[in-house]
Design a protein around this motif. Structure first.
Motif, PDB file in Angstrom:
ATOM      1  N   GLY A 118      -5.913  -0.206   1.250  1.00  0.00           N
ATOM      2  CA  GLY A 118      -5.100  -1.383   0.916  1.00  0.00           C
ATOM      3  C   GLY A 118      -5.776  -2.405   1.480  1.00  0.00           C
ATOM      4  N   MET A 126      -5.836  -2.558  -5.387  1.00  0.00           N
ATOM      5  CA  MET A 126      -6.080  -2.983  -4.474  1.00  0.00           C
ATOM      6  C   MET A 126      -6.236  -1.317  -4.367  1.00  0.00           C
ATOM      7  SD  MET A 126      -2.518  -2.394  -1.426  1.00  0.00           S
ATOM      8  CE  MET A 126      -2.429  -3.706  -1.464  1.00  0.00           C
ATOM      9  N   LEU A 158       0.814  -1.285  -0.041  1.00  0.00           N
ATOM     10  CA  LEU A 158       0.035  -0.136  -0.089  1.00  0.00           C
ATOM     11  C   LEU A 158       0.594   1.121   0.108  1.00  0.00           C
ATOM     12  CD1 LEU A 158      -2.875   1.628   0.828  1.00  0.00           C
ATOM     13  CD2 LEU A 158      -2.329   1.479   2.457  1.00  0.00           C
TER      14      LEU A 158
END
Ligand code: CA
Ligand code: CA
Length: 254
Positions: free
Chosen positions: A237, A233, A182
């Protein structure tokens, strides 16, 4: 007596003169005849020697002489035929040789392991340096290196890009790895593809090596697409299943 007759025949003197034994002396040992006087009163010519007499009887055997000196050694004789094979001896006790060889092997293996470790370390440093040049943006988590270079592509393009670089599409297997992914994606502010998919069996997501996915971080109400077999994603996250034809940021892990 025989020798006496022989004298008469050889000398040819008158029988009268020879009848006087005093005028002819014959000796057995010398086997010779000596004429003393002729018929005219003068001395006659000497007679010739008679033939040699017979050998006398063999004398007694002499005493044995002293033993002679020892002669020099003669040359070696020919090689004789091989002898019979002997019986097998008893098996000896186990020596320390095997133990020493084992210790030597252990030492060699230990040395090779040390060399391998040093080589791996060098290779890893070199690889990271090259990787850092290819991917200016990278981070590490749990031994993995996550890297991006800003390129985008659909799922197949993402897989091929990472595979050609010796890695695979980023596939977080833990919260820590998910956070690393992330943070890296956040640098460019774009959604990235993850490596897992359910292309083989709908609803069952697996990693690229075939491992069943155990860690997940799905967004609410996801996954929800029968035609959505790949994963992106979000910027928070969380994960969302999408069609694999979508174009997303390519992130590789090494
Ligand atoms: Ca699906
Ligand atoms: Ca979805």
């Amino acid at each position: 007596m025989q020798l006496y007759s022989f004298c008469i025949l050889v000398l040819g003197v008158p029988l009268v003169s020879l009848s006087d034994p005093a005028q002819c002396s014959c000796e057995d040992k010398a086997n010779t005849c000596t004429v003393i006087a002729g018929s005219n009163g003068l001395p006659g010519t000497p007679g010739s020697h008679g033939l040699p007499g017979r050998d006398g009887k063999q004398g007694p055997q002499g005493e044995q002489g002293e033993q002679g000196l020892r002669g020099t050694q003669g040359p070696p004789g020919k090689v004789g035929p091989p002898g019979c094979k002997g019986d097998q001896g008893e098996r000896g006790q186990k020596g320390d040789c095997e133990g020493r060889e084992l210790e030597l092997l252990k030492t060699q293996i230990s040395g090779l392991q040390a060399e391998l470790k040093a080589l791996q370390l060098t290779t890893s440093k070199t690889y990271k340096a090259i990787l850092g040049h290819i991917f200016p943006n990278s981070t590490t988590a749990e031994g993995k290196i996550f890297a991006i270079n800003g390129a985008e592509g659909d799922y197949e393009t993402s897989k091929a890009t990472c595979y050609n670089l010796g890695g695979q599409v980023a596939s977080p297997r833990s919260a820590e790895e998910n956070i690393a992914t992330l943070k890296l994606a956040a640098k460019l502010g774009r959604h990235v593809y993850l490596g897992m998919n359910d292309q083989e069996t709908e609803g069952i997501f697996k990693h690229l090596n075939g491992d069943t996915m155990k860690y997940s971080n799905w967004a609410p109400k996801e996954p929800n697409g029968e035609q959505e077999d790949c994963i992106e994603m979000y910027m928070d996250g969380k994960w969302n299943d999408i069609a694999c034809s979508n174009v997303r940021l390519i992130m590789c892990e090494f």
